[in-house]
Design an enzyme around this catalytic site. Structure first.
Site, PDB file in Angstrom:
ATOM      1  N   ARG A  58       0.821  -1.224   0.000  1.00  0.00           N
ATOM      2  CA  ARG A  58       0.000   0.000   0.000  1.00  0.00           C
ATOM      3  C   ARG A  58       0.845   1.259   0.000  1.00  0.00           C
ATOM      4  NH1 ARG A  58      -3.432  -3.369   3.645  1.00  0.00           N
ATOM      5  NH2 ARG A  58      -1.946  -2.631   5.153  1.00  0.00           N
ATOM      6  N   GLU A  95       4.273  -8.870  14.741  1.00  0.00           N
ATOM      7  CA  GLU A  95       3.554  -9.194  15.973  1.00  0.00           C
ATOM      8  C   GLU A  95       3.683 -10.695  16.271  1.00  0.00           C
ATOM      9  OE1 GLU A  95      -0.168  -7.301  15.503  1.00  0.00           O
ATOM     10  OE2 GLU A  95      -0.754  -7.711  17.585  1.00  0.00           O
TER      11      GLU A  95
HETATM   12  P1  AMP Z   1       3.936  -1.969  11.590  1.00  0.00           P
HETATM   13  O1  AMP Z   1       3.416  -2.620  12.829  1.00  0.00           O
HETATM   14  O2  AMP Z   1       4.065  -0.467  11.741  1.00  0.00           O
HETATM   15  O3  AMP Z   1       5.214  -2.586  11.122  1.00  0.00           O
HETATM   16  O4  AMP Z   1       2.831  -2.218  10.478  1.00  0.00           O
HETATM   17  C1  AMP Z   1       2.965  -3.255   9.576  1.00  0.00           C
HETATM   18  C2  AMP Z   1       2.194  -3.030   8.308  1.00  0.00           C
HETATM   19  O5  AMP Z   1       0.896  -3.544   8.500  1.00  0.00           O
HETATM   20  C3  AMP Z   1       2.083  -1.590   7.866  1.00  0.00           C
HETATM   21  O6  AMP Z   1       2.729  -1.479   6.630  1.00  0.00           O
HETATM   22  C4  AMP Z   1       0.620  -1.341   7.737  1.00  0.00           C
HETATM   23  O7  AMP Z   1       0.297  -1.081   6.383  1.00  0.00           O
HETATM   24  C5  AMP Z   1      -0.081  -2.605   8.154  1.00  0.00           C
HETATM   25  N1  AMP Z   1      -0.967  -2.455   9.314  1.00  0.00           N
HETATM   26  C6  AMP Z   1      -0.649  -2.682  10.604  1.00  0.00           C
HETATM   27  N2  AMP Z   1      -1.704  -2.525  11.410  1.00  0.00           N
HETATM   28  C7  AMP Z   1      -2.742  -2.179  10.598  1.00  0.00           C
HETATM   29  C8  AMP Z   1      -4.134  -1.865  10.837  1.00  0.00           C
HETATM   30  N3  AMP Z   1      -4.678  -1.877  12.075  1.00  0.00           N
HETATM   31  N4  AMP Z   1      -4.895  -1.539   9.770  1.00  0.00           N
HETATM   32  C9  AMP Z   1      -4.362  -1.525   8.530  1.00  0.00           C
HETATM   33  N5  AMP Z   1      -3.082  -1.818   8.249  1.00  0.00           N
HETATM   34  C10 AMP Z   1      -2.265  -2.140   9.274  1.00  0.00           C
END
Ligand code: AMP
Length: 173
Positions: A58, A95
């Site tokens: 995205r 996670e």
């Molecule tokens: P991060 O935890 O910042 O590494 O997020 C990982 C990826 O997952 C990011 O690139 C976001 O696009 C996606 N992402 C994480 N949490 C969400 C959420 N609650 N809704 C939509 N996309 C998410």
């Protein structure tokens, strides 16, 4: 324009307990999409980058139009195994489990200031891995721009070394 209206919250996707922020309504409304791109482009321009780096997938939807608007190179960072030429890889924790991101070795020249773009800042792990790839190439991170910040997941804190700009902030999820 109230861009929040165009972000749909989907409970328990892709797993129970996750409140997924769905950007497809924003992509489907040309005025909202343009307004989001305008504002992200302003953030990117202010950082004075020499390249725009988008994170699969995205991050491509926002990063590529920003690069086009600023007349800058667009550099894709992809999930492991998708880039065909010589590449660098970093591993990072998710996670649950771990993942890997790749960048082409010749994608960014050493010394280039790169602006990193993604749709959502959650824990910041993905953006941090992207920053690591940029720095492994000898380039530097001029800043990062996200459409959405999920406050409370600690992303901004984790990216403390970098200039981080976000358009929309949600406290839950
Ligand atoms: P991060 O935890 O910042 O590494 O997020 C990982 C990826 O997952 C990011 O690139 C976001 O696009 C996606 N992402 C994480 N949490 C969400 C959420 N609650 N809704 C939509 N996309 C998410």
């Amino acid at each position: 324009m109230e861009l929040e209206r165009y972000i749909r919250a989907i409970p328990d996707f892709p797993r129970p307990g996750i409140l997924f922020r769905d950007i497809t309504p924003l992509l489907g409304e040309p005025g909202a999409f343009r307004a989001a791109l305008d504002r992200l482009t302003d953030y990117a321009r202010a950082a004075g980058p020499g390249a725009i780096v988008g994170i699969e997938s995205r991050g491509f939807l926002f990063g590529a139009p920003i690069a086009d608007r600023l007349g800058l190179p667009f550099v894709p960072i992809r999930k492991e195994g998708k880039l065909p030429a010589a590449r660098l890889t970093v591993e990072y924790a998710l996670e649950y489990g771990e993942s890997r991101l790749d960048i082409h070795q010749d994608a960014v020249a050493p010394g280039t200031a790169a602006f990193i773009v993604d749709d959502v800042l959650a824990t910041g792990g993905t953006a941090l891995a992207a920053a690591k790839l940029v720095e492994l190439l000898g380039a530097n991170v001029a800043g990062m721009g996200f459409l959405i910040e999920l406050e409370g997941l600690g992303g901004r804190l984790r990216l403390g070394a970098y200039r981080v700009e976000t358009l929309l902030r949600f406290t839950e999820g």
